[in-house]
Design an enzyme around this catalytic site. Structure first.
Site, mmCIF file in Angstrom:
data_model
loop_
_atom_site.group_PDB
_atom_site.id
_atom_site.type_symbol
_atom_site.label_atom_id
_atom_site.label_comp_id
_atom_site.label_asym_id
_atom_site.label_seq_id
_atom_site.Cartn_x
_atom_site.Cartn_y
_atom_site.Cartn_z
ATOM 1 C CD GLU A 64 -2.924 0.050 1.927
ATOM 2 O OE1 GLU A 64 -2.795 0.305 3.453
ATOM 3 O OE2 GLU A 64 -4.090 -0.720 2.549
ATOM 4 C CE LYS A 65 2.578 7.570 -1.805
ATOM 5 N NZ LYS A 65 3.468 7.654 -2.669
ATOM 6 N NE ARG A 99 -12.354 -6.397 16.658
ATOM 7 C CZ ARG A 99 -11.962 -5.705 16.885
ATOM 8 N NH1 ARG A 99 -12.311 -4.832 17.797
ATOM 9 N NH2 ARG A 99 -10.246 -5.103 16.123
HETATM 10 P P1 ADP Z 1 -4.333 -3.594 12.149
HETATM 11 O O1 ADP Z 1 -5.081 -4.683 11.676
HETATM 12 O O2 ADP Z 1 -2.898 -4.680 12.656
HETATM 13 O O3 ADP Z 1 -4.911 -2.950 13.737
HETATM 14 P P2 ADP Z 1 -4.569 -2.193 10.139
HETATM 15 O O4 ADP Z 1 -4.015 -2.411 8.960
HETATM 16 O O5 ADP Z 1 -5.931 -1.876 10.961
HETATM 17 O O6 ADP Z 1 -3.774 -2.693 10.903
HETATM 18 O O7 ADP Z 1 -3.380 -0.768 10.371
HETATM 19 C C1 ADP Z 1 -3.475 -0.215 12.305
HETATM 20 C C2 ADP Z 1 -2.333 1.109 11.756
HETATM 21 O O8 ADP Z 1 -1.084 1.355 11.316
HETATM 22 C C3 ADP Z 1 -3.349 2.279 11.293
HETATM 23 O O9 ADP Z 1 -3.974 2.968 11.962
HETATM 24 C C4 ADP Z 1 -2.247 3.696 10.834
HETATM 25 O O10 ADP Z 1 -2.168 4.312 12.085
HETATM 26 C C5 ADP Z 1 -0.601 2.228 10.143
HETATM 27 N N1 ADP Z 1 -1.850 2.466 8.201
HETATM 28 C C6 ADP Z 1 -1.935 0.695 8.159
HETATM 29 N N2 ADP Z 1 -1.475 1.515 6.861
HETATM 30 C C7 ADP Z 1 -0.890 2.266 6.702
HETATM 31 C C8 ADP Z 1 -0.951 3.231 5.649
HETATM 32 N N3 ADP Z 1 -1.256 2.342 4.240
HETATM 33 N N4 ADP Z 1 -0.335 4.205 5.685
HETATM 34 C C9 ADP Z 1 0.080 4.695 7.016
HETATM 35 N N5 ADP Z 1 0.037 4.037 8.028
HETATM 36 C C10 ADP Z 1 -0.687 2.692 7.771
#
Ligand code: ADP
Length: 447
Positions: free
Chosen positions: A200-201, A291
């Protein structure tokens, strides 16, 4: 309505669900490990069943024991809380086979949203904006390199099966890509037994803004506004607020109605959260949690709804009791997650709680299963309580939070209460000016 519900969880959330059941006149069954025999949720439930030894995989994650506990007690439904089996599609499926209602969405919706690639694909198809990145998983460093050069650096490599912030690695340039992909894959394999990753970006300074939804599984769905959960440590939320200081009413209603429409189209049942990163006025979907969330109380504060009771109502077959127009947001609410940890090193601090005193008064809510003399077992999450404060305005809320933290006493163990007192003195926090990296920078500065 159900007559008896089994609560497949522990700690504050087991208590939270128990309270909702009791107000609805539903009998409750607590389950517990041998380490939790003296826990508050066990003491307060109508019945309790010991489901195994301390490690979660042998107790709170032990599906046969939980199904047996339902059969022994005659519970018709299971509330999974959050964590443990709450997003386990196999568990939801097994319960259905036994004629027990899983309080939550269908096993199919859990499965789709539990696979981050499929979730992103589904979200995109439903008209929800997503972060630019690979269409599916990337199997090799070469594939990742191709995607990264298309979308531009920096990029983030994320685990398809991800959760809890694990299996994520940032690559700022092509030279960092190979290590990032390999580390993310091996971390994902170790944490989730599945090493699949996608690209992802990487957004530099986003806020984490999530939309709460509620659907009845019959094509009706509403949104309940957003929560700002940008204050995070190691991708774990620490402080959450509703509404977000960064959005105006028009932005809120625009993204909220888009999401509610998508959930109606999906036929989603129960509560769910669509998580976005928000940067420069744009929303980017990252994942959906199928959830109840830890931070749900801030939404309850501003809407006046009991989300757990609404979950139980729709699970028992009832239609949504309200329309989008009847939902209004009033005031502001902030939640602090209080952990049994050293407030600077974050080292866990389990052990005996010699004394507790919870703050009270107007606009103050404490969700916690602590009591004086309770021994916090070392086997589980370190969250010991949530302080939720509301006020007419954000400023009033912050003043009340300062007052409530000052009244909060937990003796015998260390807690993260002092961290929140420090945060309240920070101009950026007072102004609501923070992104997802703010807390890490603050902690690095104060170390
Ligand atoms: P998880 O399921 O492990 O919690 P998430 O996809 O919800 O993973 O991402 C958790 C956190 O990681 C986000 O709240 C953000 O802080 C950071 N994060 C995730 N994807 C990105 C992204 N594309 N760019 C910057 N930070 C990201």
């Amino acid at each position: 309505m159900f007559e008896k519900v089994l609560i497949a969880n522990r700690g504050e959330i087991a208590l939270r669900v128990l309270r909702a059941c009791r107000e609805l006149g539903i009998q409750t069954v607590a389950v517990h490990s041998t380490a939790d025999a003296e826990a508050m949720h066990v003491r307060l439930a109508d019945e309790s069943v010991c489901i195994g030894p301390p490690p979660a995989r042998d107790s709170y994650l032990n599906i046969p024991s939980i199904v047996a506990a339902c059969e022994i007690t005659g519970a018709e439904a299971v509330h999974p809380g959050y964590g443990f089996l709450s997003e386990n599609a196999r568990f939801a499926g097994i319960l259905a086979e036994h004629g027990i209602k899983f309080i939550g969405p269908s096993a199919e919706h859990i499965r789709i949203m539990g696979d981050k690639i499929e979730a992103k694909r589904t979200a995109k198809a439903l008209g929800i904006p997503v972060v630019p990145g690979s269409e599916g998983g990337v199997a090799t460093v070469d594939e990742a390199r191709k995607v990264a050069s298309d979308i531009g650096y920096p990029v983030i490599i994320k685990a398809t099966a991800g959760g809890g912030g694990r299996g994520m690695k940032v690559a700022r340039s092509e030279s960092e890509l190979e290590t990032a992909v390999n580390t993310a894959q091996s971390e994902a394999k170790a944490a989730f037994g599945n090493g699949d990753v996608y690209v992802e970006k990487y957004l530099e300074k986003p806020r984490h803004i999530e939309i709460q939804v509620l659907g009845d599984g019959k094509g009706n769905a509403v949104h309940l506004g957003e929560r700002d959960c940008s204050l995070q440590r190691r991708h774990q939320k620490v402080w959450e607020e509703a509404l977000s200081p960064a959005l105006n009413a028009q932005q809120r209603s625009s993204i909220g109605s888009r999401v509610a429409k998508a959930m109606a189209e999906l036929g989603y049942e129960g509560v769910g959260t669509i998580e976005f990163l928000y940067e420069n006025g744009e929303f980017y979907f990252i994942e959906m949690n199928t959830r109840l969330q830890v931070e749900h109380p801030v939404t309850e504060s501003i809407t006046g709804l009991d989300l757990v009771q609404e979950q139980i109502r729709v699970a028992s077959g009832s239609d949504l009791q309200f329309t989008q127009e009847s939902i209004t947001f009033s005031g502001h609410a902030i939640e602090c997650r209080i952990n049994a940890e050293n407030p600077t090193t974050f080292a866990p601090s389990p052990g005996r709680v010699d004394a507790v005193h919870f703050p009270g008064g107007l606009g103050v809510r404490v969700d916690s299963a602590l009591y004086s003399g309770y021994r916090i077992p070392p086997y589980y999450d370190s969250l010991i309580g949530k302080l939720i404060v509301s006020g007419k305005t954000r400023t009033e809320c912050m003043m009340r939070l300062r007052r409530a933290l000052g009244e909060f006493v937990v003796e015998g163990i260390e807690t993260t209460i002092p961290l929140f007192q420090q945060l309240l003195a920070e101009p950026d926090i007072i102004d609501g000016q923070y992104d997802i990296h703010w807390l890490e920078h603050f902690l690095a500065r104060s170390a």
